[in-house]
Design an enzyme around this catalytic site. Structure first.
Site, PDB file in Angstrom:
ATOM      1  N   TYR A 204       0.804  -1.230   0.000  1.00 43.28           N
ATOM      2  CA  TYR A 204       0.000   0.000   0.000  1.00 43.28           C
ATOM      3  C   TYR A 204       0.832   1.272   0.000  1.00 43.28           C
ATOM      4  CZ  TYR A 204      -3.448  -3.558   0.987  1.00 43.28           C
ATOM      5  OH  TYR A 204      -4.227  -4.680   0.905  1.00 43.28           O
TER       6      TYR A 204
ATOM      7  N   HIS B 296      -7.466   1.299  -6.391  1.00 39.19           N
ATOM      8  CA  HIS B 296      -6.751   0.462  -5.422  1.00 39.19           C
ATOM      9  C   HIS B 296      -5.302   0.903  -5.369  1.00 39.19           C
ATOM     10  CE1 HIS B 296     -10.125  -2.198  -5.078  1.00 39.19           C
ATOM     11  NE2 HIS B 296     -10.231  -2.175  -6.397  1.00 39.19           N
TER      12      HIS B 296
HETATM   13  C1  DQA Z   1      -7.149  -2.441  -1.619  1.00 37.90           C
HETATM   14  C2  DQA Z   1      -7.058  -3.879  -2.124  1.00 37.90           C
HETATM   15  C3  DQA Z   1      -8.039  -4.767  -1.390  1.00 37.90           C
HETATM   16  O1  DQA Z   1      -7.966  -6.098  -1.880  1.00 37.90           O
HETATM   17  C4  DQA Z   1      -7.712  -4.774   0.085  1.00 37.90           C
HETATM   18  O2  DQA Z   1      -8.654  -5.569   0.793  1.00 37.90           O
HETATM   19  C5  DQA Z   1      -7.622  -3.414   0.657  1.00 37.90           C
HETATM   20  C6  DQA Z   1      -6.950  -2.372  -0.112  1.00 37.90           C
HETATM   21  C7  DQA Z   1      -6.056  -1.535  -2.255  1.00 37.90           C
HETATM   22  O3  DQA Z   1      -6.182  -0.330  -2.143  1.00 37.90           O
HETATM   23  O4  DQA Z   1      -5.093  -2.041  -2.830  1.00 37.90           O
HETATM   24  O5  DQA Z   1      -8.020  -3.165   1.783  1.00 37.90           O
HETATM   25  O6  DQA Z   1      -8.398  -1.910  -1.969  1.00 37.90           O
END
Ligand code: DQA
Length: 153
Positions: free
Chosen positions: A28, A105
């Site tokens: 992230y 994402h």
């Molecule tokens: C997410 C990807 C999702 O699979 C995960 O559950 C998240 C973050 C992302 O920003 O990469 O909480 O949405």
């Protein structure tokens, strides 16, 4: 840089995104949610666009917030977190708003576990941006504004 007509965009962050910056930085990135929001706010200001932000770890609160704001925003940038892969209710709330939304994402969900490949939002999204960490939100905002200007179909 193009100035957009007065617009307001709702930015929705789902569960666990409050921990970004601390949580699994290899997926992230190092930025916190306030860092990302500040970057979006700066870009939006350049475009003359107002942003309203909401993060919740609770599906029902997200649905309530979308319902509350559906008539005062022009579109949405949505990172639904884990609810992306499971939530019919969130999908229904966004579709019911009758406003375009971009799914974003931080991580590249297609390059991770199989269960993250399924999105209950993507077929109704104006577009999807995945894998550019905090930039995904800024790119998603640009994509949405382009869509609102009618540059993209
Ligand atoms: C997410 C990807 C999702 O699979 C995960 O559950 C998240 C973050 C992302 O920003 O990469 O909480 O949405």
């Amino acid at each position: 840089m193009t100035e957009d007509p007065a617009r307001r965009v709702g930015v929705v962050h789902g569960p666990n995104l409050n921990l970004v910056g601390d949580r699994e930085p290899e997926h992230y990135g190092p930025e916190t949610l306030p860092d990302i929001e500040e970057r979006m706010r700066r870009r939006a200001e350049e475009r003359g666009v107002e942003l309203v932000f909401f993060q919740s770890n609770h599906e029902g609160e997200l649905v309530d917030w979308i319902q509350e704001h559906r008539t005062d925003v022009d579109g949405w940038v949505v990172n639904a977190g884990g609810l992306t892969h499971t939530s019919v209710a969130l999908r229904d709330a966004l579709v019911a708003s009758d406003r375009p939304f971009v799914e974003v994402h931080l991580s590249n969900v297609r390059a991770r576990e199989d269960f993250r490949e399924r999105s209950l939002l993507e077929d109704r999204a104006a577009g999807v941006v995945s894998g550019f960490r905090g930039d995904s939100y800024v790119l998603g905002l640009e994509g949405l504004l382009s869509r609102l200007r009618g540059d993209a179909s």
